[in-house]
Write a protein that holds these residues in place. Structure first.
Motif, PDB file in Angstrom:
ATOM      1  N   ASN A  34       0.634   3.830   0.168  1.00 13.52           N
ATOM      2  CA  ASN A  34      -0.801   4.035  -0.074  1.00 13.52           C
ATOM      3  C   ASN A  34      -1.469   2.690  -0.346  1.00 13.52           C
ATOM      4  O   ASN A  34      -2.288   2.543  -1.246  1.00 13.52           O
ATOM      5  N   THR A  66      -2.207  -0.595  -7.155  1.00 12.13           N
ATOM      6  CA  THR A  66      -2.553  -0.705  -8.564  1.00 12.13           C
ATOM      7  C   THR A  66      -2.297  -2.115  -9.056  1.00 12.13           C
ATOM      8  O   THR A  66      -1.393  -2.803  -8.567  1.00 12.13           O
ATOM      9  N   ALA A 339     -13.858  12.100  -2.997  1.00  8.57           N
ATOM     10  CA  ALA A 339     -12.881  11.570  -3.954  1.00  8.57           C
ATOM     11  C   ALA A 339     -12.888  12.357  -5.256  1.00  8.57           C
ATOM     12  O   ALA A 339     -11.841  12.559  -5.879  1.00  8.57           O
ATOM     13  N   THR A 340     -14.070  12.834  -5.681  1.00  8.27           N
ATOM     14  CA  THR A 340     -14.203  13.561  -6.943  1.00  8.27           C
ATOM     15  C   THR A 340     -14.220  15.077  -6.751  1.00  8.27           C
ATOM     16  O   THR A 340     -14.588  15.810  -7.663  1.00  8.27           O
ATOM     17  N   GLU A 347     -12.865  17.549 -12.756  1.00  2.24           N
ATOM     18  CA  GLU A 347     -12.588  16.121 -12.584  1.00  2.24           C
ATOM     19  C   GLU A 347     -13.386  15.270 -13.575  1.00  2.24           C
ATOM     20  O   GLU A 347     -13.247  14.049 -13.575  1.00  2.24           O
ATOM     21  N   LYS A 359     -13.147  11.395 -12.557  1.00  2.00           N
ATOM     22  CA  LYS A 359     -11.980  10.755 -11.945  1.00  2.00           C
ATOM     23  C   LYS A 359     -11.989  11.081 -10.454  1.00  2.00           C
ATOM     24  O   LYS A 359     -12.364  12.178 -10.036  1.00  2.00           O
ATOM     25  N   ILE A 361     -10.022  10.062  -6.368  1.00  2.00           N
ATOM     26  CA  ILE A 361      -8.981   9.412  -5.562  1.00  2.00           C
ATOM     27  C   ILE A 361      -9.586   9.147  -4.191  1.00  2.00           C
ATOM     28  O   ILE A 361      -9.973  10.075  -3.479  1.00  2.00           O
ATOM     29  N   GLY A 366      -6.028   6.155  -1.268  1.00  2.00           N
ATOM     30  CA  GLY A 366      -5.330   6.805  -2.380  1.00  2.00           C
ATOM     31  C   GLY A 366      -5.522   6.123  -3.716  1.00  2.00           C
ATOM     32  O   GLY A 366      -4.888   6.513  -4.696  1.00  2.00           O
ATOM     33  N   GLU A 368      -6.964   5.268  -7.322  1.00  2.00           N
ATOM     34  CA  GLU A 368      -7.627   6.043  -8.359  1.00  2.00           C
ATOM     35  C   GLU A 368      -8.857   5.279  -8.859  1.00  2.00           C
ATOM     36  O   GLU A 368      -8.803   4.075  -9.099  1.00  2.00           O
ATOM     37  N   GLU A 419     -12.237   0.844 -11.693  1.00  2.00           N
ATOM     38  CA  GLU A 419     -10.832   1.236 -11.685  1.00  2.00           C
ATOM     39  C   GLU A 419     -10.638   2.384 -12.675  1.00  2.00           C
ATOM     40  O   GLU A 419     -11.279   2.433 -13.722  1.00  2.00           O
ATOM     41  N   TYR A 420      -9.734   3.295 -12.359  1.00  2.00           N
ATOM     42  CA  TYR A 420      -9.399   4.378 -13.284  1.00  2.00           C
ATOM     43  C   TYR A 420      -8.390   3.864 -14.300  1.00  2.00           C
ATOM     44  O   TYR A 420      -7.411   3.204 -13.953  1.00  2.00           O
ATOM     45  N   PRO A 422      -5.542   4.777 -16.606  1.00  2.00           N
ATOM     46  CA  PRO A 422      -4.660   5.931 -16.770  1.00  2.00           C
ATOM     47  C   PRO A 422      -4.297   6.239 -18.216  1.00  2.00           C
ATOM     48  O   PRO A 422      -3.981   7.369 -18.547  1.00  2.00           O
TER      49      PRO A 422
END
Length: 661
Positions: A34, A66, A339-340, A347, A359, A361, A366, A368, A419-420, A422
């Protein structure tokens, strides 16, 4: 200079856990990857990653999806890392006159805005080449000489570069035959697969680069071994990947396999699993194909134009204004909508004063993301100011701030893409165990130091003052505002959260760096006590600052420490943080320290005046502490409790306090 008018944008504080564990990945082909792919990059059916084809003046990027934590927990050194990959360069003709090459890259971002092809390899441009603000480490595999020269010549060399295209070290592409001092040339444009190893020793600060043909195992002696301290180059979170470019000369640049590891040697690749690259089509064949395509295109052009006209009339098309072209990456609305999951309620990961956070993707790669959806009642008012702030925030770079990835304007909505994160918010980690994670004292201390460092950058070290205005642990997203250094804010509305709002903000409505410090002080107490800014104690709501001072008055300030820590903490550090929290949340603006002073206190460069040299016996008598506060002029003879909370949230009823956050 015109200042923004009451406009809010969002920044993340990136809360990280320091870990010394090894991180690694391995790809034998890229069909199931990805990777973040940009511009000309495609993955062929065989699994080969093609960065560019033989088209002139194209760029291709591919990055691990990432960011990678690059710094060692125990010190400020960059962690050791190792990478091994197999690449293949096929020129546009059999005369080996292609170009321009490819590079392995560590970068703060997987995207390079305004990058140029040719000699710049799709990473830099003529204006930022060599700038220390780039924070880029790269190893180039260059097939064309002539950088900053009048003419280009054939080249076949490997170089180690920092922040630009001038190599710190460079050698003709070759390898040392094991057991000898003799070298054998490696023709980068031979069209055959070539192996490359890049190893960095974070203790000795040595970069080793090795190349060899596919048939030759890794040579014992590297081609280059250079002493380079990367701690001043890389940032805490970096993206690893590849970039390639063509110019007036062109080649197809492929990556066939790739492994990477932090704190260890990269995994060996199984050569039997490496994808096969089919031969390039000859120029005559390409010419025939182009003629056929042109003929087909001529037939379909009229139909296509009619279809396009129909779409314009049948659908409302989003028009891009000229100023939008100058801002960072603009996402398509349908891409963020997909994406959401259509901004589905499930989400949603947060709600702020100006909209909700979702959130997502990205369907393209892919990756996040977190999308802040800001509602606007007036789509015309202030759009240029929004654009100016977005452009500025896109240039913010600090290890404790998550970078703005891009934005989208759709109807009356402004969408900001980050950026997400996590690990979630500090709030969720303080008050609940997420995935079995419990915040130890050392982790809490590291987090508050990281936040202080980020606030100092926003307040003093960037080109403009950034005020985030709603400092609290539950805020994954933090509201910000930009001002020129030396100028005051003209804010007319109060934004914040009960328990974190500085007293003067409720009177004037003007946010400042000092109101940020106040909120940071409340956050410090929250981290130590494991309680929110409003404490429910003995059937009553109590402001956290009052409750801490009450514990002081009862004779032991350590009664306020979070019981979940089970007394496993450094007494002097806890005392420092609690004292600093009380000082930062002082109702008098002139008493609060600046963030630069806060950082010095936390790093031990200066001693906090209120609590210096107190014993560590565990008992803190109120008369001793009060006398020190009186001597410093921080309090009067009135009650300490009354001093430390006057109007943190204005005149509030008990019902309003019950609303909590």
């Amino acid at each position: 200079m015109t200042q923004p008018k009451s406009l809010m944008l969002i920044l993340y504080f990136y809360i990280q856990f320091l870990s010394s564990k090894s991180f690694n990945f391995t790809y034998h082909g890229f069909n199931d990857s990805n990777l973040i792919q940009e511009q000309a990059t495609v993955i062929k059916p065989s699994g080969a990653l093609r960065l560019t084809n033989t088209t002139q003046n194209v760029i291709g990027h591919a990055f691990f999806p990432t960011p990678i934590l690059m710094f060692n927990n125990t010190n400020s050194n960059v962690s050791s890392f190792s990478t091994y990959f197999i690449f293949q360069i096929r020129p546009s003709s059999s005369k080996n006159n292609g170009g321009f090459g490819l590079a392995f890259t560590l970068s703060p971002s997987p995207r390079f805005l305004f990058a140029e092809g040719g000699h710049y390899l799709g990473i830099f441009n003529s204006s930022n080449d060599g700038s220390p603000l780039n924070h880029i480490f790269m190893v180039e595999f260059d097939t064309v000489n002539g950088y900053k020269e009048e003419s280009n010549t054939n080249g076949n060399h490997v170089g180690i570069n920092i922040n630009g295209m001038n190599s710190m070290a460079s050698q003709p592409a070759s390898y040392y035959k094991n057991g000898t001092q003799a070298t054998e040339e490696v023709h980068l444009e031979s069209g055959d697969p070539i192996q490359a190893w890049i190893d960095y020793d974070g203790v000795k600060n040595i970069v080793n680069v090795t190349v060899s043909p596919l048939s030759v195992p890794k040579p014992i002696r590297p081609l280059m071994s250079e002493v380079i301290d990367l701690s001043h180059v890389v940032m805490e979170n970096m993206y690893a990947g590849f970039s390639a470019a063509t110019g007036d000369k062109s080649s197809s640049h492929y990556i066939l396999g790739w492994s990477f590891r932090i704190n260890g040697e990269a995994d060996k690749l199984d050569l039997n699993r490496i994808p096969y690259v089919p031969p390039e089509k000859t120029s005559s064949t390409n010419h025939k194909v182009k003629k056929a395509l042109l003929a087909s295109f001529a037939v379909l052009l009229f139909i296509l134009l009619l279809a396009l006209a129909s779409i314009v009339f049948c659908r409302r098309v989003e028009v891009m204004e000229s100023w939008e072209l100058d801002c960072p990456h603009r996402f398509e609305y349908r891409e963020l909508h997909k994406a959401t999951k259509g901004f589905k309620e499930s989400e949603k990961i947060g709600v702020g004063g100006f909209g909700a956070v979702y959130k997502g993707i990205l369907p393209s790669n892919g990756a996040e993301i977190a999308v802040k959806k800001i509602m606007s009642n007036n789509p015309l008012q202030g759009m240029r100011e929004f654009a100016a702030e977005i452009e500025s925030l896109g240039r913010l770079r600090h290890k404790n701030l998550v970078n703005l990835q891009g934005w989208c304007k759709h109807k009356n909505d402004l969408l900001l893409v980050y950026e997400y994160v996590p690990n979630g918010s500090l709030d969720s980690l303080l008050y609940s165990s997420k995935n079995g994670i419990f915040l130890t004292w050392q982790q809490r201390f590291n987090i508050i130091k990281g936040i202080a460092s980020g606030l100092l950058y926003l307040h003093e070290e960037w080109e403009q003052i950034v005020i985030h205005r709603d400092m609290k642990s539950s805020n994954v997203l933090i509201d910000t505002r930009l001002y020129d250094h030396g100028k005051t804010s003209h804010t007319t509305n109060v934004v914040g959260t009960i328990g974190y709002i500085a007293p003067e903000l409720t009177r004037t409505g003007r946010a400042s760096t000092s109101t940020d410090v106040f909120g940071y002080g409340i956050l410090l107490l929250e981290v130590v006590c494991g309680r929110g800014p409003i404490v429910y104690e003995a059937d009553r709501n109590v402001i956290l600052v009052d409750w801490v001072v009450e514990c002081m008055q009862k004779g032991n300030i350590f009664d306020a420490v979070d019981g979940k820590l089970n007394f496993e903490y450094e007494v002097e550090e806890v005392e420092l943080v609690m004292g600093l929290g009380l000082l930062c949340s002082h109702p008098r603006v002139e008493v609060r320290p600046t963030m630069r002073e806060v950082v010095k206190y936390l790093n031990g460069d200066e001693i906090l005046p209120v609590f210096d040299k107190l014993s560590c016996a565990g008992s803190r008598r109120v008369d001793d502490i009060t006398s020190r506060l009186l001597a410093l002029g921080l309090i009067s003879d009135t009650s300490v409790s009354t001093l430390f909370y006057t109007s943190s949230a204005g005149n509030l009823s008990s019902s309003s306090l019950d609303t909590g956050r």
